[in-house]
Write a protein that holds these residues in place. Structure first.
Motif, PDB file in Angstrom:
ATOM      1  N   PRO A 312       0.774  -1.229  -0.020  1.00  0.00           N
ATOM      2  CA  PRO A 312      -0.004  -0.129   0.015  1.00  0.00           C
ATOM      3  C   PRO A 312       0.836   1.243   0.088  1.00  0.00           C
ATOM      4  O   PRO A 312       1.977   1.067   0.329  1.00  0.00           O
ATOM      5  CB  PRO A 312      -0.855  -0.168   1.320  1.00  0.00           C
ATOM      6  N   PRO A 313       0.401   2.386  -0.312  1.00  0.00           N
ATOM      7  CA  PRO A 313       1.127   3.519  -0.539  1.00  0.00           C
ATOM      8  C   PRO A 313       1.476   4.099   0.724  1.00  0.00           C
ATOM      9  O   PRO A 313       0.657   3.761   1.959  1.00  0.00           O
ATOM     10  CB  PRO A 313       0.112   4.840  -1.173  1.00  0.00           C
ATOM     11  N   TYR A 314       2.606   4.703   1.080  1.00  0.00           N
ATOM     12  CA  TYR A 314       2.988   5.256   2.532  1.00  0.00           C
ATOM     13  C   TYR A 314       2.131   6.389   2.837  1.00  0.00           C
ATOM     14  O   TYR A 314       1.832   7.491   1.987  1.00  0.00           O
ATOM     15  CB  TYR A 314       4.343   5.658   2.624  1.00  0.00           C
ATOM     16  N   GLU A 315       1.605   6.500   4.153  1.00  0.00           N
ATOM     17  CA  GLU A 315       0.973   7.502   4.550  1.00  0.00           C
ATOM     18  C   GLU A 315       1.474   7.821   5.782  1.00  0.00           C
ATOM     19  O   GLU A 315       1.545   7.002   6.756  1.00  0.00           O
ATOM     20  CB  GLU A 315      -0.717   7.179   4.567  1.00  0.00           C
ATOM     21  N   PRO A 316       1.689   9.218   6.077  1.00  0.00           N
ATOM     22  CA  PRO A 316       2.212   9.441   7.327  1.00  0.00           C
ATOM     23  C   PRO A 316       1.404   9.269   8.510  1.00  0.00           C
ATOM     24  O   PRO A 316       0.047   9.564   8.439  1.00  0.00           O
ATOM     25  CB  PRO A 316       2.844  11.102   7.314  1.00  0.00           C
ATOM     26  N   CYS A 317       1.864   8.840   9.741  1.00  0.00           N
ATOM     27  CA  CYS A 317       0.926   8.698  10.789  1.00  0.00           C
ATOM     28  C   CYS A 317       0.771   9.762  12.008  1.00  0.00           C
ATOM     29  O   CYS A 317      -0.076   9.799  12.780  1.00  0.00           O
ATOM     30  CB  CYS A 317       1.271   7.261  11.491  1.00  0.00           C
TER      31      CYS A 317
END
Length: 427
Positions: A312-317
């Motif tokens: 999955p694409p990286y998403e900042p947490c």
């Protein structure tokens, strides 16, 4: 006592041992001088939980690839030391430990080494001491109160080594991030000053990223293929870790868990420390490199027509407040127990009295060969490729320099016919 070996190698780490092994394969017996003991820096300048960030299978010193039972694991400090000691024994490399070279001078057609064991004259000399000699600290570090313990990264060992209280780690390269994690995992309150270091994925699309990059030829790309070789040599390595079987370091996740992140350290006074208003920008720049590495792997997989799982694409947490006026750490409100400086090292070749350096004190060379006949360097970052300063690439550089040394020795001996035959055989 004055000795006159044909070749002296200064430094008994993986670079010096690799070159000595390659020379012995060509029936040249070098004298290796080591100030301390074999693998000293690995043994005494790494923290207790230290481990490689590259998989064990990438350890391939000349004629001695990784020989353990965990090729996809990451050797810890003691295992690295043992691996180097086994390599030295297998290669039967003669090393004189406890001998420091205090001065290196030109002498006729060769070189004079003034050592703690006496004078040595040599026809050819290889400097294999690396480039990380003297730690860098913020120029105002002395303004911190004497009650704050200050350590350089190479002197940190474990969390309980430090006094009770909050700890500030300055620098977010590999050492800084790993030491900050080591402290946080031990339950310490940690402040981390985040600089411009990039980050890397650990695993992507079914494989360790190191394996993808190796397949893509990234580690073997010569420095001359880059637009600005000097800038490449000074780039900070991507932060990730081999701890816990290998994983990413996500500073945003650590912030969610309680690590306090700041921008680059700007000022120090007896009452506190101030940080630049660039935390958000630095985190985003690190993430941009992270995404770019993923993208390059995606493109290569597509170009090769390979089948690989999709991540999955990286998403900042987590995201810090937008960069504004920066932050400040007031010592009266939160008295620091210690500051650990992970701000890099500078080379110190002041003992080399041969004009082979640029204006900044760095050696000028072409794949380790300097303009001074018979003087060489090995084990420097980006000596020839990204792998030059690693277990995966130092063997290639060692083999290259061994050939250069052998050819020069044959020419000096007047064995031109032998030299030509050797060249034809590809030795």
């Amino acid at each position: 006592m004055t000795l006159t070996p044909a070749v002296v190698v200064i430094g008994g780490g993986q670079a010096g041992l690799s070159l000595a092994s390659c020379l012995r394969q060509r029936r040249i017996e070098p004298l290796v001088l080591e100030r301390h003991r074999i693998a000293h820096a690995w043994q005494h300048q790494r923290w207790d939980s230290f481990c490689l960030v590259t998989p064990n299978w990438q350890c391939r010193l000349p004629g001695f690839p990784y020989d353990g039972d965990d090729p996809h694991g990451f050797m810890g400090r003691e295992a690295i030391v043992a691996y180097l000691q086994r390599f030295a024994e297998r290669a039967a490399v003669p090393v004189r430990e406890g001998v420091s070279v205090e001065r290196l001078q030109s002498s006729g057609d060769g070189y004079r080494l003034l050592t703690s064991a006496g004078v040595i004259e040599a026809e050819q000399v290889v400097i294999a001491t690396g480039a990380y000699h003297r730690p860098r600290r913020h120029p105002l570090a002395e303004r911190l109160p004497a009650t704050v313990l200050q350590l350089d990264a190479r002197d940190y060992r474990r969390p309980d080594q430090l006094p009770v209280g909050p700890v500030l780690v300055v620098g977010s390269g590999q050492s800084g991030c790993q030491i900050a994690e080591d402290l946080a995992l031990a339950g310490r309150r940690v402040h981390l000053s985040v600089g411009s270091a990039p980050r890397s994925p650990r695993r992507y699309r079914g494989r360790d990223v190191v394996e993808w990059l190796e397949r893509m030829g990234v580690y073997d790309t010569p420095i001359d293929a880059h637009e600005d070789p000097r800038a490449v040599r000074h780039k900070t390595n991507h932060y990730l870790t081999g701890r816990d079987g290998g994983r990413e370091i996500d500073l945003r996740q650590r912030a969610r868990e309680g690590m306090v992140l700041h921008g680059r350290l700007e000022g120090i006074s007896p009452t506190g420390l101030s940080f630049a208003a660039n935390l958000a920008a630095n985190l985003e720049a690190a993430d941009a490199v992270y995404r770019r590495i993923r993208g390059s792997i995606d493109a290569w997989i597509a170009d090769q027509g390979l089948a690989a799982p999709i991540d999955p694409p990286y998403e900042p947490c987590w995201s810090p407040p937008p960069d504004g006026s920066g932050s400040r750490l007031e010592l009266a409100e939160e008295p620091l127990a210690a500051v650990i400086w992970c701000t890099g090292y500078r080379a110190d070749f002041s003992w080399v009295e041969v004009p082979v350096f640029d204006g900044g004190g760095e050696p000028v060379h072409q794949r380790g060969v300097t303009q001074a006949p018979g003087l060489y360097f090995i084990g420097l970052p980006w000596l020839h490729t990204w792998g030059s300063g690693r277990f995966c690439g130092v063997g290639g550089d060692a083999d290259h320099l061994a050939q250069v040394i052998q050819r020069r020795q044959l020419r000096r001996d007047g064995s031109q016919e032998t030299l030509e035959c050797t060249a034809l055989l590809g030795s």
